[in-house]
Write a protein that holds these residues in place. Sequence first.
Motif, PDB file in Angstrom:
ATOM      1  N   GLY A 104       0.777  -1.225   0.000  1.00  0.00           N
ATOM      2  CA  GLY A 104       0.000   0.000   0.000  1.00  0.00           C
ATOM      3  C   GLY A 104       0.813   1.282   0.000  1.00  0.00           C
ATOM      4  N   LYS A 105       2.126   1.150  -0.090  1.00  0.00           N
ATOM      5  CA  LYS A 105       2.985   2.337  -0.069  1.00  0.00           C
ATOM      6  C   LYS A 105       3.820   2.407  -1.345  1.00  0.00           C
ATOM      7  CE  LYS A 105       3.424   2.734   4.950  1.00  0.00           C
ATOM      8  NZ  LYS A 105       4.388   2.900   6.074  1.00  0.00           N
ATOM      9  N   GLU A 106       4.338   3.593  -1.609  1.00  0.00           N
ATOM     10  CA  GLU A 106       5.189   3.775  -2.773  1.00  0.00           C
ATOM     11  C   GLU A 106       6.588   3.225  -2.490  1.00  0.00           C
ATOM     12  OE1 GLU A 106       3.181   7.817  -4.669  1.00  0.00           O
ATOM     13  OE2 GLU A 106       5.238   7.823  -3.956  1.00  0.00           O
ATOM     14  N   ARG A 107       7.291   2.920  -3.555  1.00  0.00           N
ATOM     15  CA  ARG A 107       8.666   2.469  -3.419  1.00  0.00           C
ATOM     16  C   ARG A 107       9.503   3.617  -2.868  1.00  0.00           C
ATOM     17  NH1 ARG A 107      11.236  -1.121  -8.145  1.00  0.00           N
ATOM     18  NH2 ARG A 107       9.228  -2.096  -7.699  1.00  0.00           N
ATOM     19  N   GLU A 108      10.348   3.311  -1.879  1.00  0.00           N
ATOM     20  CA  GLU A 108      11.148   4.360  -1.258  1.00  0.00           C
ATOM     21  C   GLU A 108      12.630   3.994  -1.252  1.00  0.00           C
ATOM     22  OE1 GLU A 108      10.300   5.070   2.848  1.00  0.00           O
ATOM     23  OE2 GLU A 108      10.666   3.006   3.452  1.00  0.00           O
ATOM     24  N   PHE A 109      13.432   5.014  -1.278  1.00  0.00           N
ATOM     25  CA  PHE A 109      14.882   4.865  -1.258  1.00  0.00           C
ATOM     26  C   PHE A 109      15.352   4.369   0.101  1.00  0.00           C
ATOM     27  CE2 PHE A 109      19.241   5.701  -1.949  1.00  0.00           C
ATOM     28  CZ  PHE A 109      19.725   6.356  -0.827  1.00  0.00           C
ATOM     29  N   VAL A 110      16.348   3.476   0.093  1.00  0.00           N
ATOM     30  CA  VAL A 110      16.950   2.979   1.323  1.00  0.00           C
ATOM     31  C   VAL A 110      18.421   3.386   1.406  1.00  0.00           C
ATOM     32  CG1 VAL A 110      17.561   0.927   2.665  1.00  0.00           C
ATOM     33  CG2 VAL A 110      15.381   1.003   1.430  1.00  0.00           C
ATOM     34  N   ALA A 111      19.210   2.994   0.412  1.00  0.00           N
ATOM     35  CA  ALA A 111      20.647   3.282   0.424  1.00  0.00           C
ATOM     36  C   ALA A 111      21.182   3.162  -0.995  1.00  0.00           C
ATOM     37  CB  ALA A 111      21.387   2.316   1.344  1.00  0.00           C
ATOM     38  N   ALA A 112      22.290   3.854  -1.258  1.00  0.00           N
ATOM     39  CA  ALA A 112      22.914   3.793  -2.574  1.00  0.00           C
ATOM     40  C   ALA A 112      24.421   3.948  -2.428  1.00  0.00           C
ATOM     41  CB  ALA A 112      22.361   4.883  -3.491  1.00  0.00           C
ATOM     42  N   ILE A 113      25.122   3.427  -3.419  1.00  0.00           N
ATOM     43  CA  ILE A 113      26.582   3.473  -3.383  1.00  0.00           C
ATOM     44  C   ILE A 113      27.123   3.685  -4.783  1.00  0.00           C
ATOM     45  CG2 ILE A 113      26.848   0.957  -3.635  1.00  0.00           C
ATOM     46  CD1 ILE A 113      29.176   1.201  -1.568  1.00  0.00           C
ATOM     47  N   SER A 114      28.149   4.500  -4.880  1.00  0.00           N
ATOM     48  CA  SER A 114      28.841   4.692  -6.143  1.00  0.00           C
ATOM     49  C   SER A 114      29.732   3.483  -6.407  1.00  0.00           C
ATOM     50  CB  SER A 114      29.696   5.960  -6.091  1.00  0.00           C
ATOM     51  OG  SER A 114      30.533   6.039  -7.219  1.00  0.00           O
ATOM     52  N   TRP A 115      29.595   2.931  -7.598  1.00  0.00           N
ATOM     53  CA  TRP A 115      30.328   1.707  -7.917  1.00  0.00           C
ATOM     54  C   TRP A 115      31.841   1.937  -7.910  1.00  0.00           C
ATOM     55  CZ3 TRP A 115      28.465  -2.779  -7.310  1.00  0.00           C
ATOM     56  CH2 TRP A 115      28.986  -3.905  -7.932  1.00  0.00           C
ATOM     57  N   ARG A 116      32.271   3.120  -8.305  1.00  0.00           N
ATOM     58  CA  ARG A 116      33.704   3.368  -8.441  1.00  0.00           C
ATOM     59  C   ARG A 116      34.320   3.958  -7.187  1.00  0.00           C
ATOM     60  NH1 ARG A 116      33.988   5.389 -14.781  1.00  0.00           N
ATOM     61  NH2 ARG A 116      32.947   3.543 -15.601  1.00  0.00           N
ATOM     62  N   SER A 117      33.672   4.986  -6.610  1.00  0.00           N
ATOM     63  CA  SER A 117      34.270   5.656  -5.465  1.00  0.00           C
ATOM     64  C   SER A 117      33.941   4.982  -4.146  1.00  0.00           C
ATOM     65  CB  SER A 117      33.825   7.113  -5.414  1.00  0.00           C
ATOM     66  OG  SER A 117      32.456   7.203  -5.058  1.00  0.00           O
ATOM     67  N   GLY A 118      32.800   4.286  -4.106  1.00  0.00           N
ATOM     68  CA  GLY A 118      32.358   3.691  -2.851  1.00  0.00           C
ATOM     69  C   GLY A 118      31.605   4.662  -1.962  1.00  0.00           C
ATOM     70  N   ASN A 119      31.428   5.905  -2.412  1.00  0.00           N
ATOM     71  CA  ASN A 119      30.637   6.850  -1.627  1.00  0.00           C
ATOM     72  C   ASN A 119      29.206   6.338  -1.501  1.00  0.00           C
ATOM     73  OD1 ASN A 119      32.783   8.598  -1.350  1.00  0.00           O
ATOM     74  ND2 ASN A 119      32.245   9.777  -3.162  1.00  0.00           N
ATOM     75  N   SER A 120      28.624   6.545  -0.323  1.00  0.00           N
ATOM     76  CA  SER A 120      27.283   6.014  -0.072  1.00  0.00           C
ATOM     77  C   SER A 120      26.387   7.078   0.540  1.00  0.00           C
ATOM     78  CB  SER A 120      27.359   4.790   0.843  1.00  0.00           C
ATOM     79  OG  SER A 120      27.961   5.123   2.072  1.00  0.00           O
ATOM     80  N   THR A 121      25.093   6.825   0.462  1.00  0.00           N
ATOM     81  CA  THR A 121      24.109   7.699   1.069  1.00  0.00           C
ATOM     82  C   THR A 121      22.953   6.842   1.571  1.00  0.00           C
ATOM     83  OG1 THR A 121      22.758   9.684   0.744  1.00  0.00           O
ATOM     84  CG2 THR A 121      22.879   8.151  -1.094  1.00  0.00           C
ATOM     85  N   TYR A 122      22.266   7.319   2.616  1.00  0.00           N
ATOM     86  CA  TYR A 122      21.210   6.539   3.250  1.00  0.00           C
ATOM     87  C   TYR A 122      19.968   7.386   3.487  1.00  0.00           C
ATOM     88  CZ  TYR A 122      25.042   3.335   4.356  1.00  0.00           C
ATOM     89  OH  TYR A 122      26.107   2.483   4.265  1.00  0.00           O
ATOM     90  N   ALA A 123      18.840   6.720   3.513  1.00  0.00           N
ATOM     91  CA  ALA A 123      17.616   7.362   3.976  1.00  0.00           C
ATOM     92  C   ALA A 123      17.751   7.624   5.466  1.00  0.00           C
ATOM     93  CB  ALA A 123      16.416   6.467   3.693  1.00  0.00           C
ATOM     94  N   ASP A 124      17.151   8.694   5.920  1.00  0.00           N
ATOM     95  CA  ASP A 124      17.240   9.046   7.343  1.00  0.00           C
ATOM     96  C   ASP A 124      16.699   7.920   8.232  1.00  0.00           C
ATOM     97  OD1 ASP A 124      16.498  12.600   6.927  1.00  0.00           O
ATOM     98  OD2 ASP A 124      18.373  11.461   6.724  1.00  0.00           O
ATOM     99  N   SER A 125      15.700   7.214   7.729  1.00  0.00           N
ATOM    100  CA  SER A 125      15.039   6.186   8.536  1.00  0.00           C
ATOM    101  C   SER A 125      15.930   4.976   8.812  1.00  0.00           C
ATOM    102  CB  SER A 125      13.760   5.719   7.842  1.00  0.00           C
ATOM    103  OG  SER A 125      14.051   5.204   6.555  1.00  0.00           O
ATOM    104  N   VAL A 126      16.994   4.808   8.029  1.00  0.00           N
ATOM    105  CA  VAL A 126      17.865   3.637   8.219  1.00  0.00           C
ATOM    106  C   VAL A 126      19.290   4.015   8.589  1.00  0.00           C
ATOM    107  CG1 VAL A 126      16.474   2.385   6.519  1.00  0.00           C
ATOM    108  CG2 VAL A 126      18.636   3.427   5.811  1.00  0.00           C
ATOM    109  N   LYS A 127      19.588   5.286   8.581  1.00  0.00           N
ATOM    110  CA  LYS A 127      20.951   5.741   8.873  1.00  0.00           C
ATOM    111  C   LYS A 127      21.372   5.283  10.259  1.00  0.00           C
ATOM    112  CE  LYS A 127      21.675   9.647   7.046  1.00  0.00           C
ATOM    113  NZ  LYS A 127      21.680  11.109   6.746  1.00  0.00           N
ATOM    114  N   GLY A 128      22.565   4.714  10.336  1.00  0.00           N
ATOM    115  CA  GLY A 128      23.061   4.203  11.598  1.00  0.00           C
ATOM    116  C   GLY A 128      22.680   2.763  11.882  1.00  0.00           C
ATOM    117  N   ARG A 129      21.726   2.229  11.113  1.00  0.00           N
ATOM    118  CA  ARG A 129      21.295   0.835  11.302  1.00  0.00           C
ATOM    119  C   ARG A 129      21.667  -0.031  10.104  1.00  0.00           C
ATOM    120  NH1 ARG A 129      16.031  -0.376  11.525  1.00  0.00           N
ATOM    121  NH2 ARG A 129      15.373   1.385  10.234  1.00  0.00           N
TER     122      ARG A 129
END
Length: 125
Positions: free
Chosen positions: A42-67
Amino acid sequence: QVQLVESGGGLVQAGGSLRLSCAASGRTFSIYGMGWFRQAPGKEREFVAAISWRSGNSTYADSVKGRFTISRDNAKNTVSLQMNSLEPEDTAVYYCAASGRYSSANRRPSAYDYWGQGTQVTVSS
């Protein structure tokens, strides 16, 4: 074309951990970034985490950051999502995605060209 296959989903109690993996095959040299998204009923697809394939830089949704922690293994063409301190609100189908256009860790579903079939994660209270 790139094919993505997720694994590692399942049923876990609140506070527990799961590790999702996504194996990429095909034209993997064309991958610039990878991400994890999820969709609860019943909900829309939401972002969780992503990573750059080359640099390894990553980003997270606030709801999962730290977990949650995203990582990649370029040699094996895999990306993983380590999920700790799981909560019932984390229950969803988790999808792996790959982008052939953007090298940065990207939060937008539209930035991704290839998607896996999804794996169910259920967290019981």
